[in-house]
Design a protein around this motif. Sequence first.
Motif, PDB file in Angstrom:
ATOM      1  N   GLY A 246      28.612  36.988  30.526  1.00 41.04           N
ATOM      2  CA  GLY A 246      29.717  37.691  29.905  1.00 41.04           C
ATOM      3  C   GLY A 246      29.397  38.258  28.545  1.00 41.04           C
ATOM      4  O   GLY A 246      28.238  38.330  28.123  1.00 41.04           O
ATOM      5  N   ASP A 247      30.465  38.644  27.852  1.00 40.17           N
ATOM      6  CA  ASP A 247      30.350  39.232  26.519  1.00 40.17           C
ATOM      7  C   ASP A 247      31.073  38.351  25.507  1.00 40.17           C
ATOM      8  O   ASP A 247      31.225  37.147  25.717  1.00 40.17           O
ATOM      9  CB  ASP A 247      30.866  40.675  26.515  1.00 40.17           C
ATOM     10  CG  ASP A 247      32.277  40.781  27.096  1.00 40.17           C
ATOM     11  OD1 ASP A 247      33.065  39.818  26.953  1.00 40.17           O
ATOM     12  OD2 ASP A 247      32.607  41.822  27.686  1.00 40.17           O
TER      13      ASP A 247
ATOM     14  N   SER B 247      33.711  35.597  26.232  1.00 41.18           N
ATOM     15  CA  SER B 247      33.276  34.299  26.746  1.00 41.18           C
ATOM     16  C   SER B 247      32.274  33.612  25.828  1.00 41.18           C
ATOM     17  O   SER B 247      31.889  32.472  26.085  1.00 41.18           O
ATOM     18  CB  SER B 247      32.640  34.469  28.135  1.00 41.18           C
ATOM     19  OG  SER B 247      33.561  34.996  29.062  1.00 41.18           O
ATOM     20  N   ALA B 248      31.868  34.304  24.761  1.00 42.22           N
ATOM     21  CA  ALA B 248      30.813  33.792  23.885  1.00 42.22           C
ATOM     22  C   ALA B 248      31.346  33.143  22.608  1.00 42.22           C
ATOM     23  O   ALA B 248      30.599  32.962  21.647  1.00 42.22           O
ATOM     24  CB  ALA B 248      29.846  34.916  23.520  1.00 42.22           C
TER      25      ALA B 248
ATOM     26  N   ASN C  46      26.435  28.866  29.610  1.00 39.91           N
ATOM     27  CA  ASN C  46      27.101  30.003  28.989  1.00 39.91           C
ATOM     28  C   ASN C  46      26.055  31.014  28.527  1.00 39.91           C
ATOM     29  O   ASN C  46      25.440  30.863  27.481  1.00 39.91           O
ATOM     30  CB  ASN C  46      27.970  29.567  27.819  1.00 39.91           C
ATOM     31  CG  ASN C  46      28.886  30.685  27.343  1.00 39.91           C
ATOM     32  OD1 ASN C  46      28.826  31.801  27.858  1.00 39.91           O
ATOM     33  ND2 ASN C  46      29.739  30.394  26.386  1.00 39.91           N
TER      34      ASN C  46
ATOM     35  N   ALA D 124      26.874  34.153  27.997  1.00 44.61           N
ATOM     36  CA  ALA D 124      27.621  35.267  27.414  1.00 44.61           C
ATOM     37  C   ALA D 124      27.062  35.596  26.032  1.00 44.61           C
ATOM     38  O   ALA D 124      26.710  34.697  25.265  1.00 44.61           O
ATOM     39  CB  ALA D 124      29.101  34.906  27.311  1.00 44.61           C
TER      40      ALA D 124
END
Length: 202
Positions: free
Chosen positions: A21-22, A25-26, A51, A53
Motif C-alpha cells: 500500500g501507500d 497503510s504506512a 507491512n 506500504a
Amino acid sequence: MLLLLTCWVMPLRADTILILGDSLSASYGMNEDIGWVNLLRAKMPEHKIINAAVSGETSAGGLRRLPALLDSDKPQLVFVELGANDGLRGFPIEQLKNNLTKIITLAKESGARVLLSEVMVPPNYGPRYAKAFNQVFQTLAKEQNVPLVPFFMTDIAPHPELMQADGLHPNEAAQEQISDFMLPWLTPSSAKGSAVPATGSH
C-alpha cells in the motif's frame, strides 16, 4: 453508494499476509506502532502480517517492489491498496489499470490470493476523471476475479476529527476503526473457511 458485490472463500489460515500500500497503510504522520496494520497484528496473532506500504507509493512503485517481496516473504495473501497517489498526480487511467493488472497477476502466479482495495480520488479532480478512476477497481475485480474491498476511507474522510490537518490522511483516532473494518476481510471464521464480507453501502 452501492459497492461491487463479491464473494470469496478463504482457507482457514493465511499464514503470511502482505500489505502492499501507500501512506494510508504506512502510518503516515504517526508512529507505526499505532497504525491500523500493527493493530491488526494484535487481533490476528496466528498470522504474520508484513507491512510493505510506503508513503507516496504509486502503482508503478508497488509493481517494481512486488517481485522481491513475493520472493522473500512468500505471502499466502496480498492486500493491494494502491492508486491514490496515481490519482493525486493525475496519472493516466490506463497506466493505473495496467500496473494493477500486473500486480494482481504476479501475486497470483506466486500462489498468493489477492484482495484489491477500492480507492477514490477527491471530487475536485473533476467528475469525469474521478468516475473513470473509481471504475478501474471495479473493472479489475471482475476481470481478475478478485474480491474488491470497499475503500476504508469512505466513512472516515467526512469526519474532520478522524483526519490529519492535510485532509488526506487518517489520524491516530481513525486507526482502530480501520483495523476493525479490515479484520473480517482477512480473518476466516470456521474450519471450512468462510465467505469474506463483500457488500456494503455508504
